[in-house]
Design a protein around this motif. Structure first.
Motif, PDB file in Angstrom:
ATOM      1  N   LYS A  92       0.839  -1.189   0.000  1.00 24.39           N
ATOM      2  CA  LYS A  92       0.000   0.000   0.000  1.00 24.39           C
ATOM      3  C   LYS A  92       0.877   1.243   0.000  1.00 24.39           C
ATOM      4  N   ILE A  93       0.518   2.181  -0.873  1.00 24.50           N
ATOM      5  CA  ILE A  93       1.242   3.439  -0.969  1.00 24.50           C
ATOM      6  C   ILE A  93       0.232   4.584  -1.003  1.00 24.50           C
ATOM      7  N   ARG A  94       0.708   5.761  -0.672  1.00 22.49           N
ATOM      8  CA  ARG A  94      -0.136   6.953  -0.646  1.00 22.49           C
ATOM      9  C   ARG A  94      -0.302   7.550  -2.027  1.00 22.49           C
ATOM     10  N   GLU A  95       0.799   7.618  -2.789  1.00 29.65           N
ATOM     11  CA  GLU A  95       0.758   8.151  -4.146  1.00 29.65           C
ATOM     12  C   GLU A  95       1.960   7.630  -4.919  1.00 29.65           C
ATOM     13  N   ILE A  96       1.918   7.838  -6.212  1.00 30.23           N
ATOM     14  CA  ILE A  96       3.013   7.400  -7.080  1.00 30.23           C
ATOM     15  C   ILE A  96       3.412   8.532  -8.004  1.00 30.23           C
ATOM     16  N   GLU A  97       4.702   8.573  -8.276  1.00 34.28           N
ATOM     17  CA  GLU A  97       5.244   9.586  -9.191  1.00 34.28           C
ATOM     18  C   GLU A  97       6.157   8.877 -10.181  1.00 34.28           C
ATOM     19  N   PHE A  98       6.033   9.252 -11.456  1.00 33.94           N
ATOM     20  CA  PHE A  98       6.842   8.653 -12.504  1.00 33.94           C
ATOM     21  C   PHE A  98       7.884   9.647 -12.979  1.00 33.94           C
ATOM     22  N   GLY A  99       9.091   9.146 -13.264  1.00 30.08           N
ATOM     23  CA  GLY A  99      10.156   9.995 -13.774  1.00 30.08           C
ATOM     24  C   GLY A  99      10.928   9.279 -14.864  1.00 30.08           C
ATOM     25  N   LEU A 113       7.908   3.743 -19.871  1.00 30.03           N
ATOM     26  CA  LEU A 113       8.572   2.578 -19.300  1.00 30.03           C
ATOM     27  C   LEU A 113       8.245   2.430 -17.812  1.00 30.03           C
ATOM     28  N   SER A 114       8.235   3.547 -17.088  1.00 35.06           N
ATOM     29  CA  SER A 114       7.895   3.513 -15.659  1.00 35.06           C
ATOM     30  C   SER A 114       6.482   2.995 -15.436  1.00 35.06           C
ATOM     31  N   SER A 135       2.482  -1.143 -13.724  1.00 31.60           N
ATOM     32  CA  SER A 135       1.340  -2.006 -14.018  1.00 31.60           C
ATOM     33  C   SER A 135       1.614  -3.471 -13.659  1.00 31.60           C
ATOM     34  N   SER A 136       2.869  -3.848 -13.551  1.00 30.02           N
ATOM     35  CA  SER A 136       3.215  -5.233 -13.230  1.00 30.02           C
ATOM     36  C   SER A 136       3.567  -5.445 -11.764  1.00 30.02           C
ATOM     37  N   ILE A 161      11.377  -6.690 -12.433  1.00 29.46           N
ATOM     38  CA  ILE A 161      10.201  -6.825 -11.570  1.00 29.46           C
ATOM     39  C   ILE A 161      10.396  -7.960 -10.565  1.00 29.46           C
ATOM     40  N   GLU A 162      10.964  -9.070 -11.006  1.00 21.68           N
ATOM     41  CA  GLU A 162      11.245 -10.169 -10.069  1.00 21.68           C
ATOM     42  C   GLU A 162      12.217  -9.722  -8.980  1.00 21.68           C
TER      43      GLU A 162
END
Length: 150
Positions: A31-38, A43-44, A49-50, A141-142
């Motif tokens: 569980k996280i509060r928010e997400i940011e992509f950079g 690609l991020s 999504s996985s 991801i693994e």
């Protein structure tokens, strides 16, 4: 005599401390509060999504996740005519967790590379590069899942 063997066997089985390296936790979402992509945002988003993250916006006790990724395709060798004959695709992902005050809690950078020969057909080369990208993403991801389990 039978009692002693049973107790010895029970002791040996229960105290080995075995834990599987790849836990299958289908119900466990991080569980996280928010997400940011950079970086490479497309690609991020493929990484996100996985991964097993669930956003709960109203809980300030949760961390913010920042995914920063980049992909490089580098020419590694050329033939005598100056034509490229092999490339290396490299994907890097930096995973960072921040608390409510934006203080860094933990961070991990993962990089995977793959070296391959250039194909003559441009369409086949592009398809092959997409396949390589998917495989490198799955490997990272693994590694992230293993990192998050500890």
């Amino acid at each position: 005599m039978m009692k002693k063997i049973f107790i010895l066997l029970l002791f040996m089985i229960s105290s080995c401390g075995y834990q599987p390296l790849y836990k299958i936790n289908n119900n466990d979402d991080y569980k996280i509060r928010e997400i940011e992509f950079g970086g490479d945002i497309k690609l991020s988003k493929k990484f996100y999504s996985s991964l097993p993250f669930k956003i709960i916006k109203n809980d300030n006790s949760l961390d913010k996740l920042v995914l920063n990724s980049k992909k490089n395709i580098v020419e590694t060798s050329k033939n005598s005519k100056g034509q490229v004959v092999s490339n290396r695709t490299s994907i890097t992902l930096q995973v960072s967790f921040f608390d409510i005050k934006n203080d860094l809690i933990k961070e991990k950078t993962l990089t995977k590379n793959f070296l391959y020969n250039i194909l003559d057909n441009k369409f086949e080369l592009r398809e092959y590069q997409n396949s390589i990208e998917k495989n490198l993403i799955n490997q990272i991801i693994e590694d992230i899942k293993i990192y998050l389990n500890f």
